[in-house]
Design an enzyme around this catalytic site. Structure first.
Site, PDB file in Angstrom:
ATOM      1  N   ASP A 273     -11.524  18.090 -24.884  1.00  0.00           N
ATOM      2  CA  ASP A 273     -12.215  19.139 -24.126  1.00  0.00           C
ATOM      3  C   ASP A 273     -12.670  20.276 -25.041  1.00  0.00           C
ATOM      4  O   ASP A 273     -11.913  20.739 -25.894  1.00  0.00           O
ATOM      5  CB  ASP A 273     -11.266  19.752 -23.083  1.00  0.00           C
ATOM      6  CG  ASP A 273     -11.014  18.804 -21.925  1.00  0.00           C
ATOM      7  OD1 ASP A 273     -11.249  17.591 -22.078  1.00  0.00           O
ATOM      8  OD2 ASP A 273     -10.584  19.294 -20.872  1.00  0.00           O
TER       9      ASP A 273
ATOM     10  N   ASP B  19     -13.264  10.093 -15.108  1.00  0.00           N
ATOM     11  CA  ASP B  19     -12.346  10.661 -16.105  1.00  0.00           C
ATOM     12  C   ASP B  19     -11.042   9.862 -16.120  1.00  0.00           C
ATOM     13  O   ASP B  19     -10.357   9.749 -15.096  1.00  0.00           O
ATOM     14  CB  ASP B  19     -12.101  12.131 -15.709  1.00  0.00           C
ATOM     15  CG  ASP B  19     -11.442  12.935 -16.796  1.00  0.00           C
ATOM     16  OD1 ASP B  19     -11.008  12.357 -17.792  1.00  0.00           O
ATOM     17  OD2 ASP B  19     -11.358  14.175 -16.618  1.00  0.00           O
TER      18      ASP B  19
HETATM   19  C1  GAL Z   1     -10.421  16.701 -18.269  1.00  0.00           C
HETATM   20  C2  GAL Z   1     -11.873  16.597 -18.665  1.00  0.00           C
HETATM   21  C3  GAL Z   1     -12.533  17.922 -18.343  1.00  0.00           C
HETATM   22  C4  GAL Z   1     -12.372  18.193 -16.858  1.00  0.00           C
HETATM   23  C5  GAL Z   1     -10.917  18.139 -16.452  1.00  0.00           C
HETATM   24  C6  GAL Z   1     -10.737  18.253 -14.955  1.00  0.00           C
HETATM   25  O1  GAL Z   1      -9.790  15.485 -18.558  1.00  0.00           O
HETATM   26  O2  GAL Z   1     -11.989  16.291 -20.029  1.00  0.00           O
HETATM   27  O3  GAL Z   1     -13.895  17.879 -18.724  1.00  0.00           O
HETATM   28  O4  GAL Z   1     -13.136  17.248 -16.139  1.00  0.00           O
HETATM   29  O5  GAL Z   1     -10.315  16.936 -16.875  1.00  0.00           O
HETATM   30  O6  GAL Z   1      -9.420  18.115 -14.557  1.00  0.00           O
END
Ligand code: GAL
Length: 391
Positions: free
Chosen positions: A210, A141
């Site tokens: 998200d 990520d």
């Molecule tokens: C976001 C991601 C989510 C989750 C989250 C955790 O950036 O898109 O799916 O993984 O971080 O902090």
């Protein structure tokens, strides 16, 4: 010099045969329901429920730990889990013992999105650690890599290059462990990731922001995929984000839309609810074999929109056996039902077909010339339409 580097990234990645993720990955991820409450005992309970609910046997294999598992690095730089995960190797063995696979999460940045330790400067070491634990899937990520590293570069091209190099670096590190590890890119679809995600070894890449547990968010992610269908295929998939089915924010009709749309999109199916407490209705939505077969179809086509008028849309996906999965969607939340109609010729089908409603299991028999369907508000009718031999 730069051109050579790009070519070598691409050729090493595409040489990889899609033995990994030859169909869209299926499993579960901790983030949507548990967020920072994920722990060893949560993961064990989800693995247990994956088996007892019948979902494993329906194809859901990966149990993925998302953000907040990370502790600190030791003197040698080796990452250790925090107190919520006393023994990652033992946890992986437990999950494997159930016939399932284990996934984990990190970031190319120094910090993850939730502020935990990322892999920046420790990519090879972390990949080895994951492989040693028995990890089978990594979600990577972007998070702080954007603000702390990319933002310091002067041009858009340099920022883009830094991101590509960071994703390619972790791909090589995973590959060099010798362990098959599904590689999930998460950078929210920026810089048209579908153009280069496969070239850095991505088996799937997030195409969206998200998801949240409501119709508008789900619809924005899912219906927004129409233009990028051609980038998906065996080994490399567009990912409109994890499922929200069973988390309580949508009606049964809306969750049915969510599941049907993801199946038509050949999207990864990562349940995001609490499997240990889910209802029979949720299991029926997640584990319908005919719907899953559409998602997992071996041709690996991503379906796309074939007709649209106002809030009504028809999406179709060509399946390996020559039939079509066809989704009739009513995106209005208002009564009454919408009446949708499509000519079989618009689906590139013969004039006579057989159709089956995959959610109700009812056979619609032979249809000629066109299909007419009534669809409830925010609902869907999902058909498998097969050319009729006696056309
Ligand atoms: C976001 C991601 C989510 C989750 C989250 C955790 O950036 O898109 O799916 O993984 O971080 O902090």
């Amino acid at each position: 010099m730069m051109a050579c580097a790009i070519v070598s990234t691409i050729s090493s990645a595409s040489a990889k045969q899609p033995s990994l993720a030859s169909t869209p990955p299926m499993g579960w991820n901790s983030w949507n329901h548990f967020a920072d409450k994920v722990s060893d005992s949560v993961i064990r309970a989800q693995a247990d429920a994956m088996v007892s609910s019948g979902m494993r046997d329906a194809g859901y294999i990966y149990i993925n730990i998302d953000d907040t598992w990370q502790g600190v690095r030791d003197g040698q730089g080796v990452i250790h889990p925090n107190a919520k995960f006393p023994d990652m190797k033992a946890l992986a063995a437990y999950v494997h013992g159930k016939g399932l696979k284990l996934g984990i999460y990190s970031s190319p940045g120094a910090k993850t999105c939730a502020g935990f330790e990322g892999s920046y400067g420790h990519e090879e070491q972390d990949a080895k650690t994951y492989a040693d634990w028995g990890v089978d899937y990594l979600k990577y990520d972007l998070c702080s890599f954007h603000d702390e590293v990319m933002a310091k570069a002067k041009t858009k091209q340099q920022r883009h290059r830094l991101m590509i190099d960071a994703y390619a670096r972790m791909y090589r590190a995973l590959r060099d462990t010798g362990r098959p590890i599904v590689y999930s890119l998460c950078q929210y679809g920026v810089d048209a990731v579908w153009n280069w995600g496969a070239s850095v070894g991505g088996n799937l890449w997030r195409t969206t922001a998200d998801i949240s547990d409501n119709y508008d968010s789900m619809a924005m992610n899912g219906f927004g995929e129409a233009a990028i269908a051609r980038y998906a295929g065996p080994g490399h998939w567009n990912d409109p984000d994890m499922l929200e089915i069973g988390n309580g924010g949508m009606s049964a009709a809306e969750y049915q839309t969510h599941m049907s749309l993801w199946a038509l999109l050949a999207a990864p199916l990562l349940a995001g609810n609490d499997l240990a407490t889910m209802t029979a209705q949720t299991i029926a939505l997640l584990a319908n074999r005919e719907v899953i077969a559409i998602d997992q179809d071996s041709a690996g086509n991503q379906g796309t929109r074939v007709w649209m008028q106002g809030t009504n849309e028809i999406w179709a996906k060509k399946l390996a056996d020559g039939s079509r999965a066809v989704g009739f969607f009513n995106r209005s939340g208002e009564m009454p039902d919408a009446n949708l109609e499509i000519k079989l010729s618009d689906l590139k089908l013969t004039a006579t077909v057989r159709a089956r409603n995959v959610w109700t299991g009812s056979d619609l028999g032979k249809l000629h010339g066109k299909i007419q369907i009534a669809v409830p508000p925010h609902g869907v009718v999902l058909l498998k339409v097969t050319p009729s031999a006696a056309d």
